[in-house]
Scaffold this motif. Structure first.
Motif, mmCIF file in Angstrom:
data_model
loop_
_atom_site.group_PDB
_atom_site.id
_atom_site.type_symbol
_atom_site.label_atom_id
_atom_site.label_comp_id
_atom_site.label_asym_id
_atom_site.label_seq_id
_atom_site.Cartn_x
_atom_site.Cartn_y
_atom_site.Cartn_z
ATOM 1 N N TRP A 60 -3.064 9.212 5.869
ATOM 2 C CA TRP A 60 -3.625 9.139 7.225
ATOM 3 C C TRP A 60 -4.306 7.698 7.583
ATOM 4 N N CYS A 61 -5.124 7.577 6.263
ATOM 5 C CA CYS A 61 -5.708 6.230 6.272
ATOM 6 C C CYS A 61 -5.082 5.154 6.234
ATOM 7 N N VAL A 62 -3.986 5.272 5.183
ATOM 8 C CA VAL A 62 -3.235 4.018 5.035
ATOM 9 C C VAL A 62 -2.165 3.727 6.056
ATOM 10 N N GLU A 63 -1.845 4.785 6.725
ATOM 11 C CA GLU A 63 -0.833 4.809 7.884
ATOM 12 C C GLU A 63 -1.647 4.067 9.131
ATOM 13 N N ALA A 64 -2.795 4.284 9.198
ATOM 14 C CA ALA A 64 -3.499 3.570 10.372
ATOM 15 C C ALA A 64 -3.722 2.212 9.963
ATOM 16 N N VAL A 65 -3.829 1.772 8.736
ATOM 17 C CA VAL A 65 -4.173 0.351 8.375
ATOM 18 C C VAL A 65 -2.930 -0.423 8.845
ATOM 19 N N TYR A 66 -1.710 0.060 8.288
ATOM 20 C CA TYR A 66 -0.548 -0.573 8.372
ATOM 21 C C TYR A 66 -0.224 -0.687 9.792
ATOM 22 N N GLU A 67 -0.433 0.232 10.752
ATOM 23 C CA GLU A 67 -0.135 0.340 11.974
ATOM 24 C C GLU A 67 -0.775 -0.956 12.662
ATOM 25 N N SER A 68 -1.994 -1.217 12.398
ATOM 26 C CA SER A 68 -2.581 -2.251 12.857
ATOM 27 C C SER A 68 -2.106 -3.556 12.566
ATOM 28 N N VAL A 69 -1.094 -3.850 11.744
ATOM 29 C CA VAL A 69 -0.679 -4.962 11.335
ATOM 30 C C VAL A 69 0.494 -5.633 11.978
ATOM 31 N N LYS A 70 0.529 -6.837 12.518
ATOM 32 C CA LYS A 70 1.558 -7.259 13.299
ATOM 33 C C LYS A 70 2.766 -7.683 12.284
ATOM 34 N N GLY A 71 4.006 -7.280 12.963
ATOM 35 C CA GLY A 71 5.102 -7.191 12.340
ATOM 36 C C GLY A 71 5.543 -5.870 11.832
ATOM 37 N N ALA A 102 2.106 8.867 0.257
ATOM 38 C CA ALA A 102 2.355 7.737 0.562
ATOM 39 C C ALA A 102 2.730 7.275 1.925
ATOM 40 N N VAL A 103 3.238 6.129 2.286
ATOM 41 C CA VAL A 103 3.655 5.592 3.560
ATOM 42 C C VAL A 103 4.931 4.919 3.357
ATOM 43 N N GLU A 104 5.672 4.934 4.384
ATOM 44 C CA GLU A 104 6.883 4.172 4.433
ATOM 45 C C GLU A 104 6.656 3.105 5.455
ATOM 46 N N ILE A 105 6.722 1.887 5.399
ATOM 47 C CA ILE A 105 6.272 0.967 6.305
ATOM 48 C C ILE A 105 7.548 0.180 6.777
ATOM 49 N N ILE A 106 7.772 0.215 8.014
ATOM 50 C CA ILE A 106 8.840 -0.247 8.630
ATOM 51 C C ILE A 106 8.760 -1.581 9.330
ATOM 52 N N TYR A 107 9.092 -2.780 8.771
ATOM 53 C CA TYR A 107 8.506 -4.124 9.227
ATOM 54 C C TYR A 107 9.573 -5.137 9.351
ATOM 55 N N ASP A 108 9.207 -6.239 10.103
ATOM 56 C CA ASP A 108 10.042 -7.167 10.341
ATOM 57 C C ASP A 108 9.655 -8.386 9.520
ATOM 58 N N PRO A 109 10.487 -8.741 8.573
ATOM 59 C CA PRO A 109 9.934 -9.779 7.587
ATOM 60 C C PRO A 109 10.011 -11.456 8.206
ATOM 61 N N LYS A 110 10.487 -11.323 9.417
ATOM 62 C CA LYS A 110 10.262 -12.821 10.092
ATOM 63 C C LYS A 110 8.747 -12.763 10.468
ATOM 64 N N VAL A 111 8.178 -11.798 10.877
ATOM 65 C CA VAL A 111 6.702 -11.559 11.440
ATOM 66 C C VAL A 111 5.603 -11.679 10.128
ATOM 67 N N SER A 113 5.408 -10.710 5.935
ATOM 68 C CA SER A 113 6.238 -10.760 4.539
ATOM 69 C C SER A 113 5.821 -9.525 3.795
ATOM 70 N N PHE A 114 6.628 -9.444 2.597
ATOM 71 C CA PHE A 114 6.396 -8.396 1.648
ATOM 72 C C PHE A 114 4.840 -8.788 0.951
ATOM 73 N N SER A 115 4.755 -10.179 0.676
ATOM 74 C CA SER A 115 3.704 -10.574 0.105
ATOM 75 C C SER A 115 2.522 -10.341 0.928
ATOM 76 N N ASP A 116 2.415 -10.393 2.193
ATOM 77 C CA ASP A 116 1.102 -9.959 3.306
ATOM 78 C C ASP A 116 0.999 -8.381 3.357
ATOM 79 N N LEU A 117 1.855 -7.532 2.851
ATOM 80 C CA LEU A 117 1.732 -6.296 2.961
ATOM 81 C C LEU A 117 1.119 -5.748 1.701
ATOM 82 N N VAL A 118 1.490 -6.796 0.537
ATOM 83 C CA VAL A 118 0.890 -6.201 -0.595
ATOM 84 C C VAL A 118 -0.674 -6.805 -0.547
ATOM 85 N N ALA A 119 -1.024 -7.762 0.176
ATOM 86 C CA ALA A 119 -2.276 -8.161 0.410
ATOM 87 C C ALA A 119 -3.179 -7.417 1.205
#
Length: 227
Positions: A60-71, A102-111, A113-119
């Motif tokens: 629940w926590c991780v999903e909410a964090v990533y939902e707030s990230v642009k891209g 776990a969470v599955e993150i669906i993202y736009d790599p143009k907005v 990056s995987f490196s950003d998601l790791v950060a």
């Protein structure tokens, strides 16, 4: 005599419980060691969107964090990293399936990056906490960061090396594992933080964790109202 029997029974239950937990941990460690030798599965991009997978305490926590990230277009709660088919919330919580929330993150790599998601991943957790995050403890809450190819693994390894350099004697607790399969969680877990803002766990754990992350990563956040 009755008191002695009760205490003896209670002690036996504690011993058995500890024994079962120990065997469960040994099974999970063995499965994790085997998983490290697996060839990672590369998930194909769809319409330019890619997928990434992370485990870091309560989903629940991780999903909410990533939902707030642009891209990030979608964040889905589920299970990964284990050795059984079709895990459920109930089965994974026994600690015997090897799966972590776990969470599955669906993202736009143009907005983003995987490196950003790791950060984002390491910047939104207690990196040295073993088998859990905050008040959530157990192998089902352990931190795992999944890679799909050598390039992703290098990004992860380099980040961990930098973190551990800053930590000194401390060690990053997250397991680094080749991605194999993600099992989508039950419907009632999806968007839980968003749909249950008054729930006590959400108010006392999820929201503070989210707000702490937002304060550190304002440059990665979506604009208000963005999806």
């Amino acid at each position: 005599m009755k008191k002695y029997i009760v205490l003896t029974t209670f002690s036996l239950l504690l011993t058995l419980s500890g024994s079962c937990q120990s065997k469960s941990n040994e099974l999970n460690e063995s499965a994790a060691a085997i998983a490290q030798k697996e060839v990672p599965v590369k998930v194909a991009s769809v319409n330019g969107l890619e997928k990434a997978y992370f485990a870091s305490g309560c989903f629940w926590c991780v999903e909410a964090v990533y939902e707030s990230v642009k891209g990030v277009k979608e964040s889905i709660s589920g299970y990964s990293g284990g050795h059984t088919e079709n895990p459920t919330y109930e089965s994974s919580n026994t600690g015997r399936t090897g799966h972590a929330e776990a969470v599955e993150i669906i993202y736009d790599p143009k907005v983003v990056s995987f490196s950003d998601l790791v950060a984002v991943y390491f910047g939104s957790q207690r990196v040295t906490q073993v088998n859990g995050q905050g008040p959530d403890n157990g192998s089902q809450y352990r931190s795992i960061i999944f890679y799909q190819d050598d390039a992703q693994k290098k990004i992860i390894d380099d980040k961990i090396m930098l973190l551990e350099k800053d930590l000194g004697a401390g060690k990053v607790a997250a397991q680094v594992m080749p991605f194999q399969k993600f099992w989508e969680g039950e419907g009632y877990h999806q968007d839980y933080e968003k749909l249950h803002p008054s729930q006590s766990y959400i108010r006392n754990v999820s929201v503070p964790r989210l707000n702490k992350f937002k304060a550190k990563f304002s440059q990665l956040l979506k604009e208000d109202g963005a999806h």
